[in-house]
Design an enzyme around this catalytic site. Structure first.
Site, mmCIF file in Angstrom:
data_model
loop_
_atom_site.group_PDB
_atom_site.id
_atom_site.type_symbol
_atom_site.label_atom_id
_atom_site.label_comp_id
_atom_site.label_asym_id
_atom_site.label_seq_id
_atom_site.Cartn_x
_atom_site.Cartn_y
_atom_site.Cartn_z
ATOM 1 N N ASN A 30 -10.159 -3.091 2.657
ATOM 2 C CA ASN A 30 -9.870 -3.082 1.217
ATOM 3 C C ASN A 30 -11.159 -2.802 0.452
ATOM 4 O OD1 ASN A 30 -7.075 -3.714 1.109
ATOM 5 N ND2 ASN A 30 -7.503 -5.864 1.493
ATOM 6 N N HIS A 40 0.822 -1.222 0.000
ATOM 7 C CA HIS A 40 0.000 0.000 0.000
ATOM 8 C C HIS A 40 0.855 1.270 0.000
ATOM 9 C CE1 HIS A 40 -3.778 -2.202 0.608
ATOM 10 N NE2 HIS A 40 -3.075 -2.986 1.385
#
Ligand code: NDP
Length: 489
Positions: free
Chosen positions: A138, A65
């Site tokens: 997510n 990420h």
């Protein structure tokens, strides 16, 4: 002072330029040299401070990420759910809580393109009056693996081949073909939702099962879903590939510009609730991160609206230094036995200590806002507040230091079984939900899913292709046949 992004105000006050310790610069254009053509002098601390700070501008990027965008906003409660949770954030209808969101891709580096086929991170920090609650999810309701022992290996497959530093689809499919529990997430990833049109047009999911605890100390299992109110929109592969070349920061720009225009993106917060007594009755392990709870079994309840309405004024300070951690739970919200969640409770704080240093929680973006941090933690690198001043640094003490409060104790959770390493056997169960997803897609979506899979799988050895086709076929015969045909098997 104004951002160069904004029009310069006429007659804006300019301040004197100084070093970090407040010493004015007489000249910020010319370094100090021995004569006009001579070498530089070591005493030019203005130059060397400027250069040394520049040399240290980059903190380590997140291992996963790394590329992201963020914004500030609010969560407003629309339904009373106090029968399930005593969390202050949900204490009454109409209640508004300040929050910060960061969205990201998973595999790419800090400068990588936004429009790639990848899962998107959906990390939220709510500044509640009883401390920060972080929900680090997510844009998909499930994940590739259900045991954290596999996580590091999985991420290695998404990163770069040790030999040549290239990404390798062979690594992806080798791993996925050997770990069938990943099929559900793989099916989502290669479906239309695998490349969302920016961050505003995708859903967010807490993914894990968490727990709610009410004022009577009853526990409920809960799943969190954030449904985009802008509508789901995705990029087709060809379009996404073109944009990745022309404007790799497309999603970052889209979020920033929409908020600047006053088009504040919103998501509807929905929850699914499972009474603790139903844990054993559910067809699946409710703590398995590769499974959803079907809506017909556990219907969604709308509980609030999240709106992002303020851009960060400094990307590094607010977005890059934001440290989300699933260990930040508040009274009324807690963990579950989900093995992936248990590992993430450790790993996020651990990575922040490495990436930002031990005092990362003191950074303005990470500090509680309505609550106050009171504790006996002292010292460590970059302790830039008063470090507790002259207050005691031990507990118990006789000098009025902060004390524990048993009112925040959780009800006990019954756990049984032998300590061992349990391999949840690969059973038909791993194929049912990916099959359900395939069957709910209209024919045009099914054929794009199959085409996306074929385009990637055609680059890998036949042995791996065959393993994957067998998995797709177990989910749904038409799914397996479609991919097999596309690959000429
Ligand atoms: P439902 O028909 O009640 O729900 C289907 C869900 O699938 C909707 O939430 C829909 O999201 C979502 N969906 C549609 N297309 C895609 C896609 N390409 N990728 C990911 N999600 C998609 O069925 P069930 O609850 O019985 O679930 C059936 C399957 O739907 C599951 O096996 C799972 O794969 C998927 N799913 C289920 C979710 C759940 O929590 N039950 C959540 C998300 C997906 P939307 O409403 O935004 O259109």
């Amino acid at each position: 002072m104004k951002s160069p992004n904004k029009e310069k105000k006429k007659g804006a006050n300019s301040k004197t330029l100084t070093t970090a310790t407040g010493i004015p610069y007489a000249d910020n254009q010319n370094s100090l040299s021995a004569g006009p053509r001579g070498p530089l002098l070591l005493q030019d601390f203005h130059l060397f401070e400027k250069m040394a700070h520049f040399n240290r501008e980059r903190t380590p990027e997140r291992v996963v990420h790394a590329k992201g965008a963020g914004a500030h906003g609010t969560l407003t409660v629309t339904k009373n759910i106090t029968r399930y949770t005593k969390a202050k954030i949900f204490s009454e209808v109409g209640k508004k809580t300040e929050m910060f969101a960061r969205f990201s891709t998973v595999a790419g580096e800090r400068g990588s393109a936004d429009t790639v086929r990848d899962v998107r991170g959906y990390a939220l920090k709510f500044y509640t009056e009883e401390g920060n609650w972080d929900l680090v999810g997510n844009n998909t309701p499930v994940f590739f693996v259900r045991d954290p022992m596999k996580f590091m290996d999985f991420i290695h497959t998404q990163k770069r081949l040790p030999q040549n530093n290239l990404r390798s689809e062979i690594m992806w499919w080798d791993f996925w073909s050997l770990v069938p529990e990943s099929l559900h997430q793989v099916t989502i990833l290669f479906s239309d939702r695998g490349i969302p049109k920016g961050f505003r047009h995708m859903n967010g999911y807490g993914s894990h099962t968490y727990s709610f605890i009410n004022a009577d100390n009853e526990r409920f299992w809960v799943k969190f879903h954030f449904k985009t109110m802008q509508g789901i929109e995705n990029f087709m592969q060809e379009e996404a590939d073109k944009i990745a070349g022309k404007d790799p920061d497309w999603a970052t720009r889209d979020l920033f510009e929409a908020i600047e225009r006053g088009e504040y993106p919103r998501w509807r917060l929905e929850i699914q609730i499972m009474p603790e007594t139903e844990t054993e009755k559910f067809r699946w392990n409710p703590f398995d991160l590769t499974k959803v709870w079907p809506h017909k079994d556990y219907p969604v309840i709308e509980v609030g609206v999240m709106e992002l309405n303020r851009n960060p004024s400094n990307y590094f300070a607010e977005v890059e230094q934001a440290a989300f951690e699933p260990s930040n739970i508040v009274s009324g919200i807690s963990f579950s036995p989900d093995k992936m969640l248990q590992a993430r409770v450790f790993s996020y704080a651990d990575t922040h200590r490495y990436r930002l240093g031990v005092n990362y929680a003191l950074l303005p973006i990470n500090r509680p806002r309505t609550a106050k941090a009171n504790n006996y933690q002292r010292d460590g690198f970059m302790r830039f507040d008063d470090n507790g001043g002259d207050s005691p640094n031990y507990e118990p003490n006789s000098f009025g230091g902060p004390k524990e409060d048993p009112a925040f104790k959780e009800p006990p959770l019954k756990i049984s079984g032998d300590a061992d390493r349990y391999n949840q056997p690969v059973v038909d169960d791993d194929y049912v939900q990916p099959g359900n997803l395939f069957r709910l897609m209209p024919p045009d979506q099914q054929s794009r899913l199959i085409q996306n899979l074929v385009n990637s799988l055609k680059k890998v050895p036949r042995l791996i292709q065959e393993r994957m086709v067998s998995h797709f076929g177990k989910a749904d015969p038409a799914y397996g046949e479609g991919v097999a045909k596309g690959l000429g098997l």
